[in-house]
Design a protein around this motif. Structure first.
Motif, PDB file in Angstrom:
ATOM      1  N   PHE A 106       0.881  -1.071   0.147  1.00 42.15           N
ATOM      2  CA  PHE A 106       0.141   0.031  -0.099  1.00 42.15           C
ATOM      3  C   PHE A 106       0.916   1.233   0.027  1.00 42.15           C
ATOM      4  O   PHE A 106       1.880   1.482   0.698  1.00 42.15           O
ATOM      5  CB  PHE A 106      -0.937   0.141   1.368  1.00 42.15           C
ATOM      6  N   PHE A 107       0.708   2.263  -0.863  1.00 38.55           N
ATOM      7  CA  PHE A 107       1.410   3.185  -0.952  1.00 38.55           C
ATOM      8  C   PHE A 107       0.732   4.587  -0.365  1.00 38.55           C
ATOM      9  O   PHE A 107      -0.367   4.964  -0.508  1.00 38.55           O
ATOM     10  CB  PHE A 107       1.659   3.761  -2.334  1.00 38.55           C
ATOM     11  N   LEU A 108       1.502   5.297   0.426  1.00 38.20           N
ATOM     12  CA  LEU A 108       1.245   6.585   0.937  1.00 38.20           C
ATOM     13  C   LEU A 108       1.928   7.660  -0.024  1.00 38.20           C
ATOM     14  O   LEU A 108       3.115   7.539  -0.306  1.00 38.20           O
ATOM     15  CB  LEU A 108       1.540   7.004   2.302  1.00 38.20           C
ATOM     16  N   ALA A 161      -0.829  11.374  -9.701  1.00 42.95           N
ATOM     17  CA  ALA A 161      -1.038  10.477  -8.449  1.00 42.95           C
ATOM     18  C   ALA A 161      -1.805   9.312  -8.951  1.00 42.95           C
ATOM     19  O   ALA A 161      -1.802   8.305  -8.190  1.00 42.95           O
ATOM     20  CB  ALA A 161      -1.920  11.305  -7.325  1.00 42.95           C
ATOM     21  N   GLN A 162      -2.554   9.514 -10.076  1.00 44.53           N
ATOM     22  CA  GLN A 162      -3.262   8.148 -10.413  1.00 44.53           C
ATOM     23  C   GLN A 162      -2.306   6.953 -10.577  1.00 44.53           C
ATOM     24  O   GLN A 162      -2.947   5.670 -10.426  1.00 44.53           O
ATOM     25  CB  GLN A 162      -3.981   8.478 -11.788  1.00 44.53           C
ATOM     26  N   TYR A 163      -1.205   7.089 -10.840  1.00 42.43           N
ATOM     27  CA  TYR A 163      -0.295   5.908 -11.055  1.00 42.43           C
ATOM     28  C   TYR A 163       0.115   5.269  -9.819  1.00 42.43           C
ATOM     29  O   TYR A 163       0.684   4.114  -9.947  1.00 42.43           O
ATOM     30  CB  TYR A 163       0.973   6.294 -11.865  1.00 42.43           C
ATOM     31  N   ALA A 164      -0.489   5.661  -8.700  1.00 46.90           N
ATOM     32  CA  ALA A 164      -0.034   4.897  -7.341  1.00 46.90           C
ATOM     33  C   ALA A 164      -1.065   4.150  -7.005  1.00 46.90           C
ATOM     34  O   ALA A 164      -0.925   3.152  -6.390  1.00 46.90           O
ATOM     35  CB  ALA A 164      -0.331   6.178  -6.037  1.00 46.90           C
ATOM     36  N   PHE A 165      -2.195   4.003  -7.945  1.00 48.55           N
ATOM     37  CA  PHE A 165      -3.411   2.930  -7.554  1.00 48.55           C
ATOM     38  C   PHE A 165      -3.259   1.682  -8.626  1.00 48.55           C
ATOM     39  O   PHE A 165      -2.597   1.778  -9.752  1.00 48.55           O
ATOM     40  CB  PHE A 165      -4.736   3.633  -7.964  1.00 48.55           C
ATOM     41  N   ASP A 166      -3.600   0.456  -8.360  1.00 51.63           N
ATOM     42  CA  ASP A 166      -3.830  -0.314  -8.986  1.00 51.63           C
ATOM     43  C   ASP A 166      -5.120  -0.116 -10.037  1.00 51.63           C
ATOM     44  O   ASP A 166      -5.757   0.777  -9.936  1.00 51.63           O
ATOM     45  CB  ASP A 166      -3.505  -1.991  -8.485  1.00 51.63           C
ATOM     46  N   ARG A 167      -5.085  -1.408 -10.853  1.00 50.32           N
ATOM     47  CA  ARG A 167      -6.311  -1.240 -11.763  1.00 50.32           C
ATOM     48  C   ARG A 167      -7.674  -1.194 -11.122  1.00 50.32           C
ATOM     49  O   ARG A 167      -8.696  -1.216 -11.759  1.00 50.32           O
ATOM     50  CB  ARG A 167      -6.258  -2.238 -12.791  1.00 50.32           C
ATOM     51  N   PHE A 168      -7.686  -1.478  -9.848  1.00 45.10           N
ATOM     52  CA  PHE A 168      -9.014  -1.412  -9.228  1.00 45.10           C
ATOM     53  C   PHE A 168      -9.312  -0.459  -8.222  1.00 45.10           C
ATOM     54  O   PHE A 168     -10.343  -0.161  -7.481  1.00 45.10           O
ATOM     55  CB  PHE A 168      -9.159  -2.624  -8.037  1.00 45.10           C
ATOM     56  N   GLY A 169      -8.001   0.661  -8.491  1.00 43.06           N
ATOM     57  CA  GLY A 169      -8.404   1.848  -8.095  1.00 43.06           C
ATOM     58  C   GLY A 169      -7.945   1.767  -6.447  1.00 43.06           C
ATOM     59  O   GLY A 169      -8.412   2.704  -5.595  1.00 43.06           O
ATOM     60  N   ARG A 170      -7.256   0.748  -6.073  1.00 37.52           N
ATOM     61  CA  ARG A 170      -6.830   0.460  -4.674  1.00 37.52           C
ATOM     62  C   ARG A 170      -5.574   0.689  -4.339  1.00 37.52           C
ATOM     63  O   ARG A 170      -4.632   0.784  -5.355  1.00 37.52           O
ATOM     64  CB  ARG A 170      -7.615  -0.931  -4.400  1.00 37.52           C
ATOM     65  N   GLY A 171      -5.176   0.417  -3.103  1.00 34.03           N
ATOM     66  CA  GLY A 171      -3.764   0.351  -3.066  1.00 34.03           C
ATOM     67  C   GLY A 171      -3.031   1.619  -2.632  1.00 34.03           C
ATOM     68  O   GLY A 171      -1.674   1.590  -2.594  1.00 34.03           O
ATOM     69  N   ALA A 172      -3.495   2.810  -2.510  1.00 34.11           N
ATOM     70  CA  ALA A 172      -2.893   3.839  -2.156  1.00 34.11           C
ATOM     71  C   ALA A 172      -3.700   4.989  -1.607  1.00 34.11           C
ATOM     72  O   ALA A 172      -4.775   5.023  -1.573  1.00 34.11           O
ATOM     73  CB  ALA A 172      -2.405   4.485  -3.722  1.00 34.11           C
ATOM     74  N   ALA A 173      -3.137   6.039  -0.885  1.00 34.10           N
ATOM     75  CA  ALA A 173      -3.774   6.931  -0.341  1.00 34.10           C
ATOM     76  C   ALA A 173      -3.066   8.242  -0.766  1.00 34.10           C
ATOM     77  O   ALA A 173      -1.764   8.159  -0.430  1.00 34.10           O
ATOM     78  CB  ALA A 173      -3.982   6.978   1.378  1.00 34.10           C
ATOM     79  N   ILE A 174      -3.580   9.378  -1.128  1.00 32.61           N
ATOM     80  CA  ILE A 174      -2.859  10.437  -1.704  1.00 32.61           C
ATOM     81  C   ILE A 174      -2.791  11.612  -0.577  1.00 32.61           C
ATOM     82  O   ILE A 174      -3.914  11.885  -0.062  1.00 32.61           O
ATOM     83  CB  ILE A 174      -3.579  11.299  -2.851  1.00 32.61           C
ATOM     84  N   LEU A 175      -1.728  11.907   0.057  1.00 38.71           N
ATOM     85  CA  LEU A 175      -1.720  12.945   1.044  1.00 38.71           C
ATOM     86  C   LEU A 175      -1.849  14.132   0.747  1.00 38.71           C
ATOM     87  O   LEU A 175      -1.153  14.706  -0.340  1.00 38.71           O
ATOM     88  CB  LEU A 175      -0.124  12.804   1.900  1.00 38.71           C
ATOM     89  N   ALA A 176      -2.350  15.077   1.309  1.00 37.41           N
ATOM     90  CA  ALA A 176      -2.471  16.653   1.041  1.00 37.41           C
ATOM     91  C   ALA A 176      -2.500  17.179   2.549  1.00 37.41           C
ATOM     92  O   ALA A 176      -3.392  16.830   3.221  1.00 37.41           O
ATOM     93  CB  ALA A 176      -3.576  16.757   0.248  1.00 37.41           C
TER      94      ALA A 176
END
Lengths: 306, 306
Positions: free
Chosen positions: A235-237, A251-266
């Motif tokens: 999982f990516f932060l 940031a889209q490239y942080a996710f897998d093809r199901f749109g999972r596996g990442a949280a974008i920090l702001a």
């Protein structure tokens, strides 16, 4: 598993963002500063109280939009003990509101010191017959530069539903100086990711992700793509969004093809959204909500979360 | 220059050691624990008070023997805000007794957070018209994994007499996993040392050493020898002595031919020297003095300080 809970909250709110609670004395809305000055004067206690009130305000207004927060220890720590006391309250308050709560420690420690720090976040600090958890949270973000034995005290709690995120590739300009060094066929940040995978044995959740994740900046999309394809189970932060220059397109490239596996920090782009408007900060919550909703929409224009 | 002051204190006391103030709840002498329990019960405040009293006791008894101390932030931080409050008092007390005072931060931060943390140690945190320095100290030990822009907020104070030490090669077993990776013709810890040299421009003291130094473990003498010969102008902080297995025979390689340019760190072997004796800790100061004197003699049997 805790990483499953994080992913489920993201899915439920249809929002893969994590807001960084990193108050800054200079940027807190004037009415909060005036309020604490009346009670505490011009003291570190006053500043800490302002940090707390502002953090509570942000947490209150985003709780139905944002699934997770990262409490930035450095911000609070800079105010001394009063700041740390405020941070403890912020961690508790965020948890009470239902957020997934990360403590952004940015530390690396060894031996008994690391054991005690891990216990202070994930276990209990024993004082005679009493146990305390001053920094209770769901996960921590830390440095892995000292290697396995500095991280183990924390990852030993992963089987009890805690997450550990290791800085692999940070989002700042100078990150490349050390993190991008090539050693054999691997770059240093890949070595960090490989270590995270090695430590993950037996720690994969229902969603397939490990309880141990990594932080990878959004400011370098090549790095992001390479790591996402290579480390499907981490999982990516993802820091670097907004004020640091990266957008949803990156940031889209942080996710897998199901749109999972990442949280974008702001952080700043949401916390201080009010500064772009001429109201002096009295409606900071309204602008934070708008900024968080806009960020969510931007990300969801590139990915779909299944 | 601050590094000159450190070197001069070492020369004057003929002792190149730096004692790590890293209290641990389990190992503090019983009479101190009993004392705080009566006043504060079984609370984190009680533990923090015990840390403080024990640290004060150690600082008191070693002040004419040991030139410098490293206050280990992780130890105190693990107790929450009460621990941090105690740490602030320990930093002040050490300074008042005349020690060179290092804050062992073990952090890496970016942007405004790094700016604020640097100000909290070396500058002032401004609250309205008032300025505060919660962690006033002579130097910090931190991680450089995030690169120049994470370190600059701290090194910007070096021209005003502050030191920054970067972890190059730590003393723990897993240090090799990242720090010993070979990239081109340099190992990662050498890259750190090269960065320290690059940041040192204009920051060399009368003794020839830079205000920016590095930490290099004594547990690997080959590393120590290689770095000492290559980086003549960097002052070394050398952990790993005593409880971690290295001895004076290993640590000697940290010094240049004038017996200068290094301070050997020791914590547990001095703080808890009393545990080797059957007195329950009531004479912990006496044993700490004996251990510090023995360490000094051991080192001075290998080197002469000019």
């Amino acid at each position: 598993m805790s990483v499953d809970i994080l992913q489920e909250r993201i899915r439920k709110l249809k929002n893969p963002t994590m807001v960084c609670i990193s108050p800054s004395a200079l940027e807190i809305p004037m009415q909060i500063k005036d309020q604490v000055k009346q009670e505490y004067g011009e003291t570190l206690k006053a500043a800490a109280e302002a940090y707390k009130l502002f953090s509570f305000g942000i947490l209150d207004c985003l709780k139905d939009i944002v699934p997770a927060v990262s409490v930035v220890s450095g911000s609070f720590t800079a105010l001394g003990a009063d700041g740390v006391a405020a941070m403890q309250e912020v961690l508790q308050y965020a948890k009470r509101l239902g957020y997934y709560v990360l403590l952004d420690m940015m530390r690396c420690d060894l031996g008994q010191t690391a054991d005690m720090l891990a216990a202070s976040c994930f276990g209990t600090i024993q004082v005679g017959g009493q146990g305390y958890t001053p920094y209770e949270c769901d996960g921590v973000l830390m440095s892995g530069y000292l290697g396995s034995d500095s991280v183990k005290p924390f990852t030993s709690y992963c089987s009890q539903g805690k997450n550990v995120f290791i800085i692999a590739r940070s989002s700042n300009k100078s990150a490349r100086e050390v993190q991008d060094l090539l050693s054999g066929d691997r770059v240093v940040y890949q070595v960090m990711a490989d270590l995270a995978m090695r430590w993950s044995t037996g720690l994969f959740g229902k969603t397939g992700f490990s309880e141990i994740g990594i932080a990878v900046g959004a400011t370098n999309t090549d790095v992001l793509k390479r790591l996402r394809s290579k480390y499907e189970q981490l999982f990516f932060l993802v820091p670097g969004f907004g004020a640091q220059g990266a957008g949803a397109k990156d940031a889209q490239y942080a996710f897998d093809r199901f749109g999972r596996g990442a949280a974008i920090l702001a952080g700043r782009s949401i916390l201080y959204a009010y500064q772009k408007h001429d109201d002096g900060g009295s409606n900071y919550q309204q602008y934070a909500i708008a900024a968080a909703e806009k960020m969510r929409e931007q990300i969801l224009s590139y990915i779909t979360i299944y």
